[in-house]
Design an enzyme around this catalytic site. Structure first.
Site, PDB file in Angstrom:
ATOM      1  N   GLN A  34     -14.830   1.086   2.843  1.00  0.00           N
ATOM      2  CA  GLN A  34     -14.837   0.555   4.203  1.00  0.00           C
ATOM      3  C   GLN A  34     -15.730   1.385   5.113  1.00  0.00           C
ATOM      4  OE1 GLN A  34     -11.295   1.562   6.621  1.00  0.00           O
ATOM      5  NE2 GLN A  34     -10.955  -0.654   6.705  1.00  0.00           N
ATOM      6  N   HIS A  61     -10.682   2.067   1.039  1.00  0.00           N
ATOM      7  CA  HIS A  61      -9.575   1.234   1.516  1.00  0.00           C
ATOM      8  C   HIS A  61      -8.535   1.134   0.398  1.00  0.00           C
ATOM      9  CE1 HIS A  61      -8.076  -2.789   3.474  1.00  0.00           C
ATOM     10  NE2 HIS A  61      -7.107  -2.091   2.962  1.00  0.00           N
ATOM     11  N   PHE A 111      -0.784   4.907   5.113  1.00  0.00           N
ATOM     12  CA  PHE A 111      -1.826   4.063   4.512  1.00  0.00           C
ATOM     13  C   PHE A 111      -1.809   4.208   2.988  1.00  0.00           C
ATOM     14  CE2 PHE A 111      -6.768   3.433   4.463  1.00  0.00           C
ATOM     15  CZ  PHE A 111      -6.632   2.100   4.103  1.00  0.00           C
ATOM     16  N   HIS A 114       1.190   2.518   1.522  1.00  0.00           N
ATOM     17  CA  HIS A 114       1.009   1.058   1.504  1.00  0.00           C
ATOM     18  C   HIS A 114       0.125   0.639   0.330  1.00  0.00           C
ATOM     19  CE1 HIS A 114       0.102  -3.018   2.932  1.00  0.00           C
ATOM     20  NE2 HIS A 114      -1.163  -2.736   2.695  1.00  0.00           N
ATOM     21  N   GLU A 115      -0.977   1.356   0.146  1.00  0.00           N
ATOM     22  CA  GLU A 115      -1.906   0.991  -0.938  1.00  0.00           C
ATOM     23  C   GLU A 115      -1.265   1.196  -2.310  1.00  0.00           C
ATOM     24  OE1 GLU A 115      -5.040  -0.529  -0.649  1.00  0.00           O
ATOM     25  OE2 GLU A 115      -4.258  -0.779   1.366  1.00  0.00           O
ATOM     26  N   LYS A 118       1.604  -1.616  -2.640  1.00  0.00           N
ATOM     27  CA  LYS A 118       1.095  -2.991  -2.773  1.00  0.00           C
ATOM     28  C   LYS A 118       0.202  -3.166  -4.005  1.00  0.00           C
ATOM     29  CE  LYS A 118      -1.412  -6.611  -0.272  1.00  0.00           C
ATOM     30  NZ  LYS A 118      -1.982  -7.005   1.031  1.00  0.00           N
ATOM     31  N   HIS A 119      -0.720  -2.234  -4.216  1.00  0.00           N
ATOM     32  CA  HIS A 119      -1.720  -2.412  -5.284  1.00  0.00           C
ATOM     33  C   HIS A 119      -1.496  -1.471  -6.480  1.00  0.00           C
ATOM     34  CE1 HIS A 119      -4.122  -4.941  -2.562  1.00  0.00           C
ATOM     35  NE2 HIS A 119      -3.919  -4.023  -1.626  1.00  0.00           N
TER      36      HIS A 119
HETATM   37  P1  AMP Z   1      -4.231  -4.516   1.988  1.00  0.00           P
HETATM   38  O1  AMP Z   1      -2.803  -4.758   2.497  1.00  0.00           O
HETATM   39  O2  AMP Z   1      -4.325  -3.387   1.028  1.00  0.00           O
HETATM   40  O3  AMP Z   1      -4.842  -5.786   1.455  1.00  0.00           O
HETATM   41  O4  AMP Z   1      -5.100  -4.073   3.224  1.00  0.00           O
HETATM   42  C1  AMP Z   1      -4.968  -4.618   4.481  1.00  0.00           C
HETATM   43  C2  AMP Z   1      -4.157  -3.702   5.340  1.00  0.00           C
HETATM   44  O5  AMP Z   1      -4.747  -2.411   5.355  1.00  0.00           O
HETATM   45  C3  AMP Z   1      -4.118  -4.171   6.784  1.00  0.00           C
HETATM   46  O6  AMP Z   1      -2.808  -3.992   7.270  1.00  0.00           O
HETATM   47  C4  AMP Z   1      -5.080  -3.218   7.469  1.00  0.00           C
HETATM   48  O7  AMP Z   1      -4.762  -3.051   8.807  1.00  0.00           O
HETATM   49  C5  AMP Z   1      -4.881  -1.964   6.674  1.00  0.00           C
HETATM   50  N1  AMP Z   1      -6.032  -1.072   6.747  1.00  0.00           N
HETATM   51  C6  AMP Z   1      -7.288  -1.358   6.403  1.00  0.00           C
HETATM   52  N2  AMP Z   1      -8.089  -0.294   6.580  1.00  0.00           N
HETATM   53  C7  AMP Z   1      -7.299   0.692   7.058  1.00  0.00           C
HETATM   54  C8  AMP Z   1      -7.549   2.036   7.445  1.00  0.00           C
HETATM   55  N3  AMP Z   1      -8.750   2.603   7.362  1.00  0.00           N
HETATM   56  N4  AMP Z   1      -6.492   2.741   7.893  1.00  0.00           N
HETATM   57  C9  AMP Z   1      -5.245   2.205   7.958  1.00  0.00           C
HETATM   58  N5  AMP Z   1      -4.960   0.949   7.609  1.00  0.00           N
HETATM   59  C10 AMP Z   1      -5.982   0.201   7.161  1.00  0.00           C
END
Ligand code: AMP
Length: 226
Positions: A34, A61, A111, A114-115, A118-119
């Site tokens: 990103q 990302h 972050f 979450h990654e 989710k993934h």
């Molecule tokens: P994903 O859920 O992995 O498909 O990615 C989308 C989510 O990641 C959304 O909620 C975005 O707001 C969040 N996102 C994307 N880039 C960033 C970043 N650099 N920092 C924090 N959140 C991010």
């Protein structure tokens, strides 16, 4: 046990093969990089991490398992929660290379969590949590995107560049065609937001993309300053 009992038992065993196992198969990964300047140059707010403004470089990302049909698995294993103690040796590199930009300002663990959830949990058949983050970091280094683009005269200077020019430059660097994704700045200009590079199921080698994401980019797009 009578014939009916055996039948029910076999049925339950057969179902178990499909139902009780977490879904872990996928065809390839997208390494999604990103441009922070584009994430921040929209009508939505961005916040720098607590460690300060990230470098003017592509950030990670995520590393996303995907199917060659274009869809993807997500949230594959609720029992595998993000555990920061497993990646303590990677945190300083993650802060630099996988910076959070969401608000309110934070260190980045939200972050990364979450990654992973989710993934990452969908790639547990090939890598554990430490390997997931380590592989993404190694792949980002190997892609060396900003250097590749600037070597071709494509700089984050608010200038407009041909989509083809950007695609060709990256292809020249990594050997494979990337996917390019755009978003819009507040003046509704399309800008370079994310680059998708395909990676094999081991999470280590770049490959030709089985399917490219819909990138929503016009033929000329802005490479915003950061
Ligand atoms: P994903 O859920 O992995 O498909 O990615 C989308 C989510 O990641 C959304 O909620 C975005 O707001 C969040 N996102 C994307 N880039 C960033 C970043 N650099 N920092 C924090 N959140 C991010």
């Amino acid at each position: 046990m009578g014939a009916k009992g055996w039948f029910v038992l076999k049925l339950l065993m057969f179902q178990g093969l499909f139902v009780s196992r977490p879904q872990e198969d996928f065809d390839f990964f997208y390494l999604v990089l990103q441009w922070p300047g584009a994430y921040c140059d929209t009508t939505r707010a961005c916040c720098y991490p607590t460690s300060g403004k990230p470098a003017a470089d592509f950030g990670i990302h995520g590393l996303w398992p995907n199917y060659k049909g274009g869809s993807w698995p997500s949230n594959c294993d609720p029992d595998s929660q993000f555990d920061r103690s497993q990646i303590s040796d990677l945190v300083s590199s993650l802060k630099k290379n996988w910076p959070t930009l969401s608000c309110p300002s934070n260190e980045g663990f939200k972050f990364w969590e979450h990654e992973w959830e989710k993934h990452g949990t969908c790639s547990e058949s090939v890598m554990d949590q430490h390997e997931y983050f380590e592989n993404a970091l190694k792949l980002k280094g190997k892609a060396n995107l900003l250097q590749t683009l600037t070597n071709s005269g494509i700089n984050p200077d608010d200038g407009f560049y041909d989509l083809k020019e950007i695609t060709n430059a990256i292809e020249g660097g990594i050997g494979f065609t990337p996917g390019i994704e755009c978003n819009k700045d507040p003046e509704r200009n399309y800008q370079l937001h994310q680059i998708y590079i395909c990676v094999d199921t081991s999470g280590t080698e770049f490959i030709e993309c089985p399917v490219l994401p819909r990138g929503r980019c016009p033929s000329k797009l802005q490479f915003s300053k950061f």
